[in-house]
Design a protein around this motif. Structure first.
Motif, PDB file in Angstrom:
ATOM      1  N   THR A 172      -6.807   7.653  -0.074  1.00 19.79           N
ATOM      2  CA  THR A 172      -5.760   8.287  -0.873  1.00 19.79           C
ATOM      3  C   THR A 172      -4.631   8.780   0.019  1.00 19.79           C
ATOM      4  O   THR A 172      -3.450   8.679  -0.335  1.00 19.79           O
ATOM      5  CB  THR A 172      -6.334   9.472  -1.671  1.00 19.79           C
ATOM      6  N   SER A 175      -2.504   5.935   0.900  1.00 21.61           N
ATOM      7  CA  SER A 175      -1.712   5.552  -0.259  1.00 21.61           C
ATOM      8  C   SER A 175      -0.506   6.463  -0.410  1.00 21.61           C
ATOM      9  O   SER A 175       0.596   6.007  -0.711  1.00 21.61           O
ATOM     10  CB  SER A 175      -2.576   5.610  -1.524  1.00 21.61           C
ATOM     11  N   ASP A 178       2.105   5.663   2.158  1.00 18.11           N
ATOM     12  CA  ASP A 178       2.872   4.476   1.771  1.00 18.11           C
ATOM     13  C   ASP A 178       3.937   4.816   0.732  1.00 18.11           C
ATOM     14  O   ASP A 178       5.006   4.202   0.702  1.00 18.11           O
ATOM     15  CB  ASP A 178       1.934   3.403   1.205  1.00 18.11           C
TER      16      ASP A 178
END
Length: 203
Positions: A172, A175, A178
């Protein structure tokens, strides 16, 4: 000379009028200058607030702006707002006859001396932002990205770090990294709450 508003404050009838008038007599014996600030009498020296006198429904008293430095031999001082203030201390009374002018004067004179010495509680330095390891790795691998991140304000850097650190799993976290990295040409944030802070990514 005292302003009309000051005189009006002390002339107003209430249960503790006699008590605050005794406190005022003590203050007027000192070199403190008398003002009305925030709707109450405040006493200062060299334009620095030393103390204030306030009256409420169930008590009245003296608020020392830097009371943390007072020795308090009588053990009468309390934190002014139950831990919300660091330096301010107050001496609270619940009856008009509780005021001992001699004792009050000794506290006030010490407060004046402390102000002349320049004693002041310095604000605590905020802890440095801990950059999550996964984000640090990304920054270390991209020098231009690292420079952009370091150009942000401390508060903005902390916002991004907290956003990433709050994730429990590395997957997570990656993520989220990103989401804030300039992977798309438009450079828009995924969440509205971060859009105001991603201008540094819009390159």
């Amino acid at each position: 000379m005292s302003s009309d508003k000051l005189e009006a404050y002390y002339s107003r009838e209430h249960p503790f009028q006699k008590g605050i008038l005794v406190l005022r007599e003590v203050m007027l014996k000192t070199e403190l200058e008398e003002h009305l600030k925030w709707g109450a009498p405040v006493y200062s020296i060299d334009n620095k607030n030393v103390l204030g006198i306030m009256a409420f429904k169930k008590h009245y008293g003296i608020w020392f702006f830097n009371g943390i430095f007072l020795q308090d031999p009588l053990g009468v001082l309390q934190n002014a707002q139950e831990g919300k203030t660091k330096a301010m201390r107050h001496w609270k009374f619940t009856k008009n006859e509780e005021v001992d002018p001699t004792a009050v004067l000794s506290y006030v004179e010490e407060a004046i001396a402390n102000q002349k010495k320049g004693l002041q509680l310095k604000p605590e330095r905020k802890k440095e932002t801990q950059i999550p390891l996964l984000l640090q790795n990304k920054l270390d691998s991209d020098n231009s990205l690292k420079k952009a991140f370091e150009s942000l304000s401390p508060g903005r850097r902390r916002e991004y770090c907290e956003y990433i650190s709050s994730a429990k799993q590395d997957k997570t976290k990656l993520s989220r990294i990103d989401k804030i990295l300039p992977l798309r040409s438009k450079g828009k944030g995924v969440n509205d709450q971060y859009r105001s802070g991603i201008s540094w990514l819009q390159h």
